[in-house]
Scaffold this motif. Structure first.
Motif, PDB file in Angstrom:
ATOM      1  N   ILE A 188       0.848  -1.192   0.000  1.00 58.94           N
ATOM      2  CA  ILE A 188       0.000   0.000   0.000  1.00 58.94           C
ATOM      3  C   ILE A 188       0.875   1.229   0.000  1.00 58.94           C
ATOM      4  CG2 ILE A 188      -1.867   1.213   1.139  1.00 58.94           C
ATOM      5  CD1 ILE A 188      -2.690  -1.325   2.409  1.00 58.94           C
ATOM      6  N   ILE A 189       0.542   2.131  -0.855  1.00 61.44           N
ATOM      7  CA  ILE A 189       1.302   3.370  -0.954  1.00 61.44           C
ATOM      8  C   ILE A 189       0.331   4.502  -0.647  1.00 61.44           C
ATOM      9  CG2 ILE A 189       2.715   4.820  -2.443  1.00 61.44           C
ATOM     10  CD1 ILE A 189       3.264   2.361  -4.104  1.00 61.44           C
ATOM     11  N   GLU A 242      -8.467  -7.064   1.412  1.00 58.55           N
ATOM     12  CA  GLU A 242      -8.035  -5.692   1.080  1.00 58.55           C
ATOM     13  C   GLU A 242      -8.396  -4.694   2.160  1.00 58.55           C
ATOM     14  OE1 GLU A 242      -8.564  -5.679  -3.735  1.00 58.55           O
ATOM     15  OE2 GLU A 242      -9.394  -4.038  -2.541  1.00 58.55           O
ATOM     16  N   ILE A 243      -9.599  -4.869   2.697  1.00 55.79           N
ATOM     17  CA  ILE A 243     -10.122  -3.861   3.629  1.00 55.79           C
ATOM     18  C   ILE A 243      -9.324  -3.865   4.913  1.00 55.79           C
ATOM     19  CG2 ILE A 243     -12.151  -3.181   4.958  1.00 55.79           C
ATOM     20  CD1 ILE A 243     -13.440  -4.882   2.329  1.00 55.79           C
ATOM     21  N   THR A 286      -1.796  -3.031  -4.147  1.00 52.92           N
ATOM     22  CA  THR A 286      -1.695  -4.198  -5.029  1.00 52.92           C
ATOM     23  C   THR A 286      -1.412  -5.435  -4.196  1.00 52.92           C
ATOM     24  OG1 THR A 286       0.659  -3.738  -5.313  1.00 52.92           O
ATOM     25  CG2 THR A 286      -0.810  -2.992  -7.055  1.00 52.92           C
ATOM     26  N   GLU A 287      -1.984  -6.529  -4.631  1.00 53.57           N
ATOM     27  CA  GLU A 287      -1.682  -7.782  -3.947  1.00 53.57           C
ATOM     28  C   GLU A 287      -0.381  -8.329  -4.526  1.00 53.57           C
ATOM     29  OE1 GLU A 287      -4.892 -10.515  -3.636  1.00 53.57           O
ATOM     30  OE2 GLU A 287      -3.570 -12.160  -3.048  1.00 53.57           O
ATOM     31  N   MET A 288       0.545  -8.619  -3.635  1.00 49.97           N
ATOM     32  CA  MET A 288       1.830  -9.153  -4.092  1.00 49.97           C
ATOM     33  C   MET A 288       1.711 -10.640  -4.338  1.00 49.97           C
ATOM     34  SD  MET A 288       4.164  -7.184  -1.360  1.00 49.97           S
ATOM     35  CE  MET A 288       5.729  -7.856  -1.856  1.00 49.97           C
ATOM     36  N   SER A 289       2.302 -11.076  -5.400  1.00 51.76           N
ATOM     37  CA  SER A 289       2.241 -12.511  -5.697  1.00 51.76           C
ATOM     38  C   SER A 289       3.356 -13.227  -4.959  1.00 51.76           C
ATOM     39  CB  SER A 289       2.376 -12.744  -7.200  1.00 51.76           C
ATOM     40  OG  SER A 289       3.571 -12.163  -7.657  1.00 51.76           O
ATOM     41  N   ASN A 290       3.153 -14.508  -4.742  1.00 51.33           N
ATOM     42  CA  ASN A 290       4.163 -15.309  -4.045  1.00 51.33           C
ATOM     43  C   ASN A 290       5.226 -15.778  -5.022  1.00 51.33           C
ATOM     44  OD1 ASN A 290       2.954 -15.373  -1.419  1.00 51.33           O
ATOM     45  ND2 ASN A 290       1.376 -16.642  -2.324  1.00 51.33           N
TER      46      ASN A 290
END
Lengths: 171, 134
Positions: free
Chosen positions: A7-8, A32-33, A60-64
């Motif tokens: 999160i930025i 997300e929330i 953004t969701e970071m991928s593994n």
């Protein structure tokens, strides 16, 4: 399940052209929330900015990375116990960061009765096998590892709940 | 040793619970004492972590290094027809038979019943004959 989100945010209420500081955090959260909420919680502690005065620029969701490679994760945790706040270093073996963090939350709940709201994941790093500290993790670092399954009890279905002869537990 | 079937790298298993029930796979690595990384390139099990109790072990084992890639597993399985052997293990065959039986239609079940009665009748009459003659 926790998922790391990046999160930025930056401050609003700025004069036009004024550069506002931009902060980035990696948050482990089930959705997300919750991630946004925790982001503000941590940011407030670290910087003089509140949700009201800030704006989330990107989430953004970071991928593994390498989800089929088993890694050793070292997690630095801070948690509140009933009598005070403590730091911990814990190790987990998993295939992904999110899996390791999930394990950590479950483990903390089990071993220290720590609820998620009182746990802060400070840092998570992949640790090389030679640098791991915990014997539970180190015992898996054997290239010729093998385990027998003595007295294997599988959950039998309800059909065979009463049988004439005891089932074989040999594997 | 008393135990033949160890959980080890290369152990052939088949999945007894979960999404890929009835498919054979190979142990690639161990996460911890209850979780394994398995891969079944020819049987359609994608490389993933499963729990120990989702698997049934077979007597068969292939020679692979710990954590090796899917491609290598595929080539090792192709040697000596290991893939067919692992898939053909009695546990797996029983599972397949069970699944087939559950999928029978009404007419198929009727045919099965007729065939069973005929076989049983033959067996009983043969036994009776043998008893009489002894």
């Amino acid at each position: 399940n926790t998922s790391p989100t990046k999160i930025i945010s930056s401050g609003i209420n700025a004069e036009y052209g004024e550069k506002m500081p931009v902060y980035k955090m990696t948050i482990f959260a089930p959705d997300e929330i919750v991630a946004k909420s925790r982001f503000w919680y941590f940011l407030r502690q670290l910087k003089k900015v509140r949700k009201v005065n800030g704006e989330i620029l990107r989430q953004t969701e970071m991928s593994n990375t390498s989800p089929t490679k088993i890694k050793n994760f070292g997690i630095w945790v801070r948690y509140d116990s009933r009598s005070g706040s403590h730091n911990m270093y814990r190790e987990y073996r998993d295939v992904s960061r999110t899996g390791a963090v999930t394990q950590c939350y479950r483990d903390m709940a089990a071993r220290h009765r720590a609820r998620p709201h009182s746990i802060q994941i400070m840092k998570i790093e992949t640790v090389k096998a030679a640098d791991t500290k915990r014997p539970v993790i180190k015992q898996m670092h054997d290239s010729k590892i093998k385990l027998p399954l003595p007295h294997r009890i599988l959950k039998y279905n309800k059909k065979s709940i009463f049988v004439a002869d005891r089932p074989s537990t040999m594997q | 040793m008393l135990y033949i079937r160890y959980i080890e790298v290369g152990r052939g298993c088949f999945v007894r619970r979960g999404a890929d029930v009835g498919k054979s796979c190979v142990v690639v690595d161990l996460v911890d004492q209850k979780h394994l990384l398995v891969d079944g390139p020819s049987s359609g099990v994608e490389r993933k972590v499963v729990r120990l109790n989702q698997l049934a072990l077979t007597d068969l084992k292939i020679n692979i290094p710990r954590g090796c890639r899917t491609k290598k597993i595929r080539t090792e399985l192709a040697k000596d027809g290991m893939e067919a052997k692992i898939a053909g293990v009695s546990l797996n065959r029983k599972h397949v038979a069970k699944a087939e039986k559950a999928a029978l239609g009404d007419f198929a079940r009727f045919k099965l019943r007729v065939a069973k009665t005929a076989t049983n009748r033959k067996i009983r009459s043969t036994v009776r004959k043998l008893k009489k003659s002894s």
